[in-house]
Design a protein around this motif. Structure first.
Motif, PDB file in Angstrom:
ATOM      1  N   LEU A 157       0.835  -1.205   0.000  1.00 33.36           N
ATOM      2  CA  LEU A 157       0.000   0.000   0.000  1.00 33.36           C
ATOM      3  C   LEU A 157       0.867   1.252   0.000  1.00 33.36           C
ATOM      4  N   ASN A 159       4.008   1.460  -0.897  1.00 34.99           N
ATOM      5  CA  ASN A 159       4.727   1.463  -2.171  1.00 34.99           C
ATOM      6  C   ASN A 159       3.886   2.108  -3.271  1.00 34.99           C
ATOM      7  N   THR A 160       2.640   1.754  -3.352  1.00 35.29           N
ATOM      8  CA  THR A 160       1.773   2.268  -4.411  1.00 35.29           C
ATOM      9  C   THR A 160       1.529   3.765  -4.269  1.00 35.29           C
ATOM     10  N   HIS A 192      -4.941   6.041  -6.102  1.00 39.80           N
ATOM     11  CA  HIS A 192      -3.898   5.058  -5.829  1.00 39.80           C
ATOM     12  C   HIS A 192      -3.923   4.538  -4.399  1.00 39.80           C
ATOM     13  N   GLY A 196      -3.775   0.758  -4.103  1.00 42.09           N
ATOM     14  CA  GLY A 196      -2.840   0.179  -3.146  1.00 42.09           C
ATOM     15  C   GLY A 196      -3.462  -0.909  -2.296  1.00 42.09           C
ATOM     16  N   GLU A 199      -3.350  -3.888  -4.485  1.00 42.59           N
ATOM     17  CA  GLU A 199      -1.947  -4.321  -4.546  1.00 42.59           C
ATOM     18  C   GLU A 199      -1.552  -5.030  -3.251  1.00 42.59           C
TER      19      GLU A 199
END
Length: 232
Positions: A157, A159-160, A192, A196, A199
């Motif tokens: 999360l 990272n995104t 995002h 995330g 992801e």
């Protein structure tokens, strides 16, 4: 991935950044990948090398599959945190870079002129942030399957969102997409966060599946005694 008045995605296409900005981030990407190439030599061994190939193939395949986030908005795996947790930040950065280069040159997914910016955001910034987050939470990751899943989720999360912030910064420096900066920033960062979450779920499921079978292949867990059996 993120439509505003026209598609605006962190996986940038040609023409979204002006030439000086594109060249600037080509230089950043080349420098970052160069450092990763040197550092990755210390992480590559008989276990890591085959794993790196599998990670690159998995990230490539999952990036080609979009999942719905909002009506008219979809997202896909970036893979930075996943790669870093499994094979380390340096090898992970190279895995994601290879995926982005292949996608750009052979599948027209991400513009060639924006390749430097895409590599900077997803392969360098995303991988570094994902790994540092996981490293900070490593003690939790060693407590069992649930702890590892939570660490993988949070790392992906973060990272995104941070990778998308890289896009916002680049657009602020030299964006020419015809959309106001404030509109782009709000849309990209907001959406995002939702991407995330998706992801994070994919990363948590994948990392715990690998750890359940071969915990020795998970870079994050190397050298750290596990308090609970990950198979449980």
């Amino acid at each position: 991935m993120v439509p505003v008045s026209e598609p605006v995605a962190m996986h940038m296409s040609d023409g979204l950044l002006n030439a000086p900005t594109s060249l600037l981030f080509v230089a950043v990407a080349v420098a970052g990948v160069g450092v990763a190439l040197v550092k990755a030599r210390g992480d590559l061994d008989d276990r890591t090398s085959p794993m790196a190939g599998l990670v690159a193939a998995f990230v490539f395949a999952t990036q080609m599959v979009n999942f719905p986030v909002l009506p008219g908005v979809s997202g896909h795996l970036l893979g930075g945190a996943l790669a870093a947790i499994l094979v380390g930040p340096w090898v992970g950065a190279l895995c994601v870079t290879i995926v982005l280069v292949v996608q750009s040159l052979f599948f027209a997914d991400g513009g060639v002129t924006a390749l430097g910016a895409n590599v900077t955001n997803m392969a360098l910034l995303g991988t570094a942030v994902g790994y540092l987050t996981a490293l900070a939470l490593r003690r939790l990751a060693t407590r069992g399957k649930g702890g590892l899943a939570a660490v993988a989720f949070v790392s992906a999360l973060v990272n995104t969102v941070l990778a998308s912030f890289g896009f916002v910064l680049e657009y602020a420096i030299g964006g020419q997409g015809g959309v106001a900066f404030g509109t782009v920033a709000a849309a990209v960062l907001g959406v995002h966060v939702l991407i995330g979450i998706g992801e994070g779920v994919i990363t948590a499921v994948t990392v715990t599946a690998v750890a359940a079978v071969r915990p020795d292949l998970v870079h994050l867990l190397r050298g750290v005694p596990q308090k609970l059996e990950l198979r449980a």
